[in-house]
Design a protein around this motif. Sequence first.
Motif, PDB file in Angstrom:
ATOM      1  N   CYS A  38      -1.492 -30.807  29.415  1.00 37.97           N
ATOM      2  CA  CYS A  38      -0.550 -31.461  28.505  1.00 37.97           C
ATOM      3  C   CYS A  38       0.377 -30.424  27.896  1.00 37.97           C
ATOM      4  O   CYS A  38      -0.075 -29.463  27.261  1.00 37.97           O
ATOM      5  CB  CYS A  38      -1.297 -32.210  27.407  1.00 37.97           C
ATOM      6  N   GLU A  39       1.685 -30.619  28.117  1.00 32.22           N
ATOM      7  CA  GLU A  39       2.729 -29.738  27.590  1.00 32.22           C
ATOM      8  C   GLU A  39       2.473 -28.258  27.921  1.00 32.22           C
ATOM      9  O   GLU A  39       2.500 -27.394  27.034  1.00 32.22           O
ATOM     10  CB  GLU A  39       2.866 -29.899  26.072  1.00 32.22           C
ATOM     11  N   PRO A  40       2.239 -27.942  29.179  1.00 25.62           N
ATOM     12  CA  PRO A  40       2.006 -26.533  29.532  1.00 25.62           C
ATOM     13  C   PRO A  40       3.327 -25.779  29.709  1.00 25.62           C
ATOM     14  O   PRO A  40       4.402 -26.385  29.857  1.00 25.62           O
ATOM     15  CB  PRO A  40       1.262 -26.636  30.856  1.00 25.62           C
ATOM     16  N   THR A  41       3.227 -24.484  29.717  1.00 25.57           N
ATOM     17  CA  THR A  41       4.364 -23.623  30.045  1.00 25.57           C
ATOM     18  C   THR A  41       4.163 -23.114  31.473  1.00 25.57           C
ATOM     19  O   THR A  41       3.122 -23.334  32.095  1.00 25.57           O
ATOM     20  CB  THR A  41       4.453 -22.439  29.069  1.00 25.57           C
ATOM     21  N   GLU A  42       5.174 -22.415  31.977  1.00 17.73           N
ATOM     22  CA  GLU A  42       5.043 -21.846  33.320  1.00 17.73           C
ATOM     23  C   GLU A  42       3.915 -20.817  33.359  1.00 17.73           C
ATOM     24  O   GLU A  42       3.245 -20.657  34.389  1.00 17.73           O
ATOM     25  CB  GLU A  42       6.364 -21.207  33.735  1.00 17.73           C
ATOM     26  N   ALA A  43       3.701 -20.134  32.234  1.00 19.31           N
ATOM     27  CA  ALA A  43       2.588 -19.169  32.176  1.00 19.31           C
ATOM     28  C   ALA A  43       1.250 -19.885  32.270  1.00 19.31           C
ATOM     29  O   ALA A  43       0.305 -19.378  32.893  1.00 19.31           O
ATOM     30  CB  ALA A  43       2.671 -18.362  30.876  1.00 19.31           C
ATOM     31  N   ASP A  44       1.154 -21.075  31.658  1.00 22.98           N
ATOM     32  CA  ASP A  44      -0.090 -21.839  31.733  1.00 22.98           C
ATOM     33  C   ASP A  44      -0.380 -22.287  33.163  1.00 22.98           C
ATOM     34  O   ASP A  44      -1.540 -22.448  33.559  1.00 22.98           O
ATOM     35  CB  ASP A  44      -0.010 -23.062  30.818  1.00 22.98           C
ATOM     36  N   LEU A  45       0.679 -22.514  33.926  1.00 26.13           N
ATOM     37  CA  LEU A  45       0.514 -22.965  35.308  1.00 26.13           C
ATOM     38  C   LEU A  45       0.353 -21.801  36.291  1.00 26.13           C
ATOM     39  O   LEU A  45       0.184 -22.039  37.490  1.00 26.13           O
ATOM     40  CB  LEU A  45       1.708 -23.818  35.730  1.00 26.13           C
ATOM     41  N   ALA A  46       0.405 -20.596  35.794  1.00 25.37           N
ATOM     42  CA  ALA A  46       0.379 -19.436  36.695  1.00 25.37           C
ATOM     43  C   ALA A  46      -0.908 -19.382  37.503  1.00 25.37           C
ATOM     44  O   ALA A  46      -0.888 -19.126  38.722  1.00 25.37           O
ATOM     45  CB  ALA A  46       0.564 -18.150  35.889  1.00 25.37           C
TER      46      ALA A  46
END
Length: 323
Positions: A38-46
Amino acid sequence: MTMTRAYRGGELKEEGFPVEQVSDFLADEDTTVWVDLCEPTEADLAALTEEFGLHRLAVEDAVHEHQRPKLDRYDRHAFLTAYSAEFDQENGQVRTSELAAFVMPRALVTVRKDDRFDMAAVVARWDAEKDLAGSGVAYLLHGLLDYVVDGHFEAVQALDDEIERLEDLVFDDRPDQAELQRRSFRLRKSLTALRRVVLPMREVVNALMRRDQPFFDEATAPYFQDVYDHVLRASEWTESLRELVSTIRETQLNLQSNRLNLIMKKVTGWAAVIAVPTAVTGFFGQNVPYPGSGSSLGFWMSTLAIVLLSALLFGIFRRRDWL
């Protein structure tokens, strides 16, 4: 906020585990994994990007808002964008919530752009259809799309009810024209917003039903067909409601014009009736002798002429429905 689930052999084996353990579950070829962010950033998806080989463009679309509903195909996965919809009766607006999903042969990663998307309702649908869990990703994807499309249906139904109430207001004896215009504009705006997320879903679901998709399953094919039928009905219903709102607006203007014509007709009729005593008194006001001039008989004669001529005009106008 992260939710995870792992299915093995058509059964739920574990949930709520850390994202770092996804690779451990996927080591078993009979396991299907679901990850929700929920509401991740590109860093969270790395980490997931490295784990699943997610395409850079798809990751950017998953993070950035206001994508159109679509299905993009990449080498190792498909990327899905869809919107849930809900009609708010208090302000008469359609609220949407954007969802992105990475669809892989043995994994589904959902990315919510905000917490308004009710993922708990999606999980409840999965739990209610455990007999399809053996289909893996197709089972998860069907439950997700079924929730989204049912939300579209409920929003269209709510808008249909609002339009029916608007129709009753149009044919009211004393309609509030300002309120009619506000509600018509609000409904048209809501239908436009709903149409923007409903119509593209036809292409999305149709593309998912292609048999060359790696996650396609014969057992879930009828269920995807049912979702597609609901998508068609929702899109056609939305289009018909947009046309209906336009028709209501035209009807409102026609009724308003007819009421104005009726008022002008009545005013003109009464002006003709009132013109009779003016003409009679003006005529007998000439400085020339006339029958009964200078006596009470003349007064009563002129009064009688006013009453008779006015009654005659009133009867003629009434018969012709001018008054």
